[in-house]
Design a protein around this motif. Structure first.
Motif, PDB file in Angstrom:
ATOM      1  N   GLY A 135       0.822  -1.219   0.000  1.00 38.12           N
ATOM      2  CA  GLY A 135       0.000   0.000   0.000  1.00 38.12           C
ATOM      3  C   GLY A 135       0.847   1.256   0.000  1.00 38.12           C
ATOM      4  O   GLY A 135       0.797   2.048   0.945  1.00 38.12           O
ATOM      5  N   ILE A 136       1.589   1.487  -1.069  1.00 34.63           N
ATOM      6  CA  ILE A 136       2.552   2.591  -1.136  1.00 34.63           C
ATOM      7  C   ILE A 136       1.813   3.917  -1.287  1.00 34.63           C
ATOM      8  O   ILE A 136       1.023   4.112  -2.204  1.00 34.63           O
ATOM      9  CB  ILE A 136       3.505   2.394  -2.325  1.00 34.63           C
ATOM     10  CG1 ILE A 136       4.151   1.002  -2.273  1.00 34.63           C
ATOM     11  CG2 ILE A 136       4.577   3.483  -2.341  1.00 34.63           C
ATOM     12  CD1 ILE A 136       4.735   0.545  -3.599  1.00 34.63           C
ATOM     13  N   ASP A 137       2.096   4.852  -0.395  1.00 35.92           N
ATOM     14  CA  ASP A 137       1.422   6.146  -0.394  1.00 35.92           C
ATOM     15  C   ASP A 137       2.445   7.258  -0.181  1.00 35.92           C
ATOM     16  O   ASP A 137       3.504   7.047   0.430  1.00 35.92           O
ATOM     17  CB  ASP A 137       0.363   6.195   0.713  1.00 35.92           C
ATOM     18  CG  ASP A 137      -0.699   7.258   0.492  1.00 35.92           C
ATOM     19  OD1 ASP A 137      -0.609   8.005  -0.502  1.00 35.92           O
ATOM     20  OD2 ASP A 137      -1.630   7.340   1.326  1.00 35.92           O
ATOM     21  N   PHE A 138       2.135   8.428  -0.684  1.00 35.26           N
ATOM     22  CA  PHE A 138       2.906   9.637  -0.401  1.00 35.26           C
ATOM     23  C   PHE A 138       2.127  10.463   0.608  1.00 35.26           C
ATOM     24  O   PHE A 138       0.909  10.300   0.762  1.00 35.26           O
ATOM     25  CB  PHE A 138       3.125  10.437  -1.689  1.00 35.26           C
ATOM     26  CG  PHE A 138       1.859  10.753  -2.431  1.00 35.26           C
ATOM     27  CD1 PHE A 138       1.098  11.876  -2.115  1.00 35.26           C
ATOM     28  CD2 PHE A 138       1.413   9.927  -3.445  1.00 35.26           C
ATOM     29  CE1 PHE A 138      -0.083  12.156  -2.785  1.00 35.26           C
ATOM     30  CE2 PHE A 138       0.232  10.204  -4.140  1.00 35.26           C
ATOM     31  CZ  PHE A 138      -0.517  11.323  -3.804  1.00 35.26           C
ATOM     32  N   GLU A 139       2.815  11.366   1.291  1.00 40.31           N
ATOM     33  CA  GLU A 139       2.158  12.309   2.200  1.00 40.31           C
ATOM     34  C   GLU A 139       2.861  13.656   2.083  1.00 40.31           C
ATOM     35  O   GLU A 139       4.022  13.788   2.463  1.00 40.31           O
ATOM     36  CB  GLU A 139       2.201  11.817   3.650  1.00 40.31           C
ATOM     37  CG  GLU A 139       1.396  10.557   3.900  1.00 40.31           C
ATOM     38  CD  GLU A 139       1.210  10.266   5.380  1.00 40.31           C
ATOM     39  OE1 GLU A 139       0.555  11.088   6.058  1.00 40.31           O
ATOM     40  OE2 GLU A 139       1.719   9.241   5.859  1.00 40.31           O
ATOM     41  N   GLY A 140       2.160  14.649   1.531  1.00 37.67           N
ATOM     42  CA  GLY A 140       2.713  15.980   1.399  1.00 37.67           C
ATOM     43  C   GLY A 140       2.603  16.752   2.700  1.00 37.67           C
ATOM     44  O   GLY A 140       1.502  16.915   3.241  1.00 37.67           O
ATOM     45  N   ASN A 169       7.965  14.630   1.817  1.00 37.74           N
ATOM     46  CA  ASN A 169       7.174  13.491   1.368  1.00 37.74           C
ATOM     47  C   ASN A 169       7.398  12.381   2.379  1.00 37.74           C
ATOM     48  O   ASN A 169       8.436  11.707   2.365  1.00 37.74           O
ATOM     49  CB  ASN A 169       7.574  13.016  -0.030  1.00 37.74           C
ATOM     50  CG  ASN A 169       6.746  11.817  -0.483  1.00 37.74           C
ATOM     51  OD1 ASN A 169       5.712  11.498   0.095  1.00 37.74           O
ATOM     52  ND2 ASN A 169       7.212  11.146  -1.531  1.00 37.74           N
ATOM     53  N   ASP A 170       6.437  12.220   3.278  1.00 31.10           N
ATOM     54  CA  ASP A 170       6.531  11.190   4.312  1.00 31.10           C
ATOM     55  C   ASP A 170       5.945   9.895   3.734  1.00 31.10           C
ATOM     56  O   ASP A 170       4.751   9.638   3.852  1.00 31.10           O
ATOM     57  CB  ASP A 170       5.763  11.640   5.557  1.00 31.10           C
ATOM     58  CG  ASP A 170       5.803  10.606   6.678  1.00 31.10           C
ATOM     59  OD1 ASP A 170       6.865  10.003   6.872  1.00 31.10           O
ATOM     60  OD2 ASP A 170       4.766  10.409   7.328  1.00 31.10           O
ATOM     61  N   VAL A 171       6.785   9.105   3.109  1.00 29.20           N
ATOM     62  CA  VAL A 171       6.330   7.883   2.446  1.00 29.20           C
ATOM     63  C   VAL A 171       5.743   6.920   3.476  1.00 29.20           C
ATOM     64  O   VAL A 171       6.324   6.708   4.547  1.00 29.20           O
ATOM     65  CB  VAL A 171       7.498   7.209   1.699  1.00 29.20           C
ATOM     66  CG1 VAL A 171       7.024   5.935   0.992  1.00 29.20           C
ATOM     67  CG2 VAL A 171       8.114   8.180   0.694  1.00 29.20           C
ATOM     68  N   SER A 172       4.586   6.371   3.159  1.00 27.48           N
ATOM     69  CA  SER A 172       3.905   5.455   4.079  1.00 27.48           C
ATOM     70  C   SER A 172       3.485   4.185   3.353  1.00 27.48           C
ATOM     71  O   SER A 172       3.096   4.229   2.185  1.00 27.48           O
ATOM     72  CB  SER A 172       2.654   6.123   4.676  1.00 27.48           C
ATOM     73  OG  SER A 172       3.001   7.227   5.488  1.00 27.48           O
ATOM     74  N   LEU A 173       3.568   3.086   4.052  1.00 27.53           N
ATOM     75  CA  LEU A 173       3.116   1.792   3.537  1.00 27.53           C
ATOM     76  C   LEU A 173       1.839   1.442   4.288  1.00 27.53           C
ATOM     77  O   LEU A 173       1.869   0.853   5.372  1.00 27.53           O
ATOM     78  CB  LEU A 173       4.200   0.736   3.724  1.00 27.53           C
ATOM     79  CG  LEU A 173       5.555   1.074   3.067  1.00 27.53           C
ATOM     80  CD1 LEU A 173       6.586  -0.014   3.347  1.00 27.53           C
ATOM     81  CD2 LEU A 173       5.400   1.291   1.571  1.00 27.53           C
ATOM     82  N   ARG A 174       0.708   1.827   3.702  1.00 29.71           N
ATOM     83  CA  ARG A 174      -0.574   1.765   4.405  1.00 29.71           C
ATOM     84  C   ARG A 174      -0.975   0.333   4.770  1.00 29.71           C
ATOM     85  O   ARG A 174      -1.638   0.109   5.774  1.00 29.71           O
ATOM     86  CB  ARG A 174      -1.664   2.390   3.526  1.00 29.71           C
ATOM     87  CG  ARG A 174      -1.420   3.845   3.156  1.00 29.71           C
ATOM     88  CD  ARG A 174      -1.525   4.753   4.349  1.00 29.71           C
ATOM     89  NE  ARG A 174      -1.433   6.159   3.932  1.00 29.71           N
ATOM     90  CZ  ARG A 174      -1.404   7.179   4.765  1.00 29.71           C
ATOM     91  NH1 ARG A 174      -1.461   6.971   6.072  1.00 29.71           N
ATOM     92  NH2 ARG A 174      -1.309   8.414   4.318  1.00 29.71           N
TER      93      ARG A 174
END
Length: 338
Positions: A135-140, A169-174
């Protein structure tokens, strides 16, 4: 003043960048790294600013054309990286996605987790991921860099320790978050290396946009070349940066170079709704998790996938005249093979 780090060794090489991001100059006679500069900020900042003024006037010796692709995150690594969650609209939506209620204390006591500061990604580095199933996500987001912050400072005192501002960009693996949180011990594997904007700036560079410890400008996010979000960073930030810094320093001293993040920039609708995509007349989002939750709320099903290998995200902030302030985080997701 605008500062950056060339890719060089583990800590980069400090450069000063012109206001329009077109020129830069090395300053080894003052400091070789941003970490060195921030550790001696009161002494070195006036000297750095003299060079900055000369660079903007065209009189700086050794100036060269800036290529953002050769820049690392301003601090390629740091002793302390802690990320808050000051936009409670984001917190509310993401918790709904996990079928979790938001406690009332979240309105008075900031959320914060401590991330890995030993290795950040450069703003144009690929985001390496093991599996799309994670679940690869970006976070601005927005973040500040502090000098040495004493334990138990008040928010009013903490404001004076904020020296630099940048984007995140706080990359998160949801897909990994629910299992980790269920253990009751917080994030770890779900939070791989983050990246930061190529340029960091002193608060005065933002002019009137830096007010009440917040950045009052929209954060622009593009996904695969299409505008995904342009939420306003100021009005819905429940806890400002001085409050976040004071929260982080409540029981510990923060060393110079500490980075404190805002959490994902997020706006509800004017009527208090969860926010709308740009295509529907809203300001959009700074992460995929939010649009997925809104789809669930409004339509009863999720349509938007998390990031696939080959997808690209771009995060940037512009001044009222349309000029990029921090440069751009521009990254592609790729498969990592050990």
């Amino acid at each position: 003043m605008k500062l950056a780090s060339l890719k060089s060794g583990r800590d980069g090489e400090l450069i000063i960048v012109s206001r329009d991001l077109s020129q830069a100059v090395r300053v080894p006679q003052i400091a070789t790294t941003l970490q060195q500069a921030i550790e001696n900020w009161d002494k070195l900042a006036p000297r750095l600013d003299e060079v900055y003024q000369a660079l903007n006037s065209g009189s700086a010796e050794g100036a060269f054309a800036l290529d953002q692709s050769v820049l690392h995150s301003p601090l390629p690594r740091t002793h302390h990286w802690a990320d808050g969650s000051a936009y409670l609209n984001h917190v509310k939506l993401v918790r709904q996605a996990r079928n979790a209620q938001m406690p009332e204390t979240f309105w008075t006591d900031p959320l914060m987790y401590q991330g890995g500061g030993d290795r950040f990604l450069a703003p144009q580095d690929d985001i390496e991921a093991v599996s799309e199933e994670h679940g690869i996500d970006f976070e601005g987001e927005i973040a500040v860099i502090t000098d040495d912050v004493p334990m138990a400072v008040t928010p009013e005192q903490a404001a004076g320790h904020i020296k630099l501002i940048m984007l995140v960009n706080d990359v998160s693996l949801r897909g990994l978050i629910p299992g980790e949180l269920a253990k009751g011990f917080g994030f770890f594997q779900a939070k791989p290396a983050s990246s930061f904007s190529p340029i960091c700036v002193t608060p005065d560079e933002l002019g009137d946009a830096w007010k009440d410890g917040r950045v009052h400008l929209p954060l622009t996010v593009h996904l695969n070349g299409e505008k995904f979000g342009e939420p306003e960073a100021g009005p819905d930030m429940i806890f400002n940066f001085p409050q976040l810094v004071a929260h982080a320093a409540r029981t510990r001293h923060l060393g110079a170079g500490a980075i404190i993040g805002s959490g994902t920039v997020s706006n509800p609708d004017a009527g208090g709704g969860p926010g709308k995509p740009i295509i529907d007349g809203g300001v959009g989002y700074s992460c995929l998790a939010e649009v997925r939750m809104v789809e669930q709320i409004l339509h009863g099903q999720v349509k938007t996938p998390f990031m696939h290998f080959g997808d690209r995200v771009r995060i940037e902030m512009f001044d009222p005249n349309g000029n990029s302030i921090f440069g751009a985080i521009d990254q592609k997701v790729v498969e990592y093979k050990a």
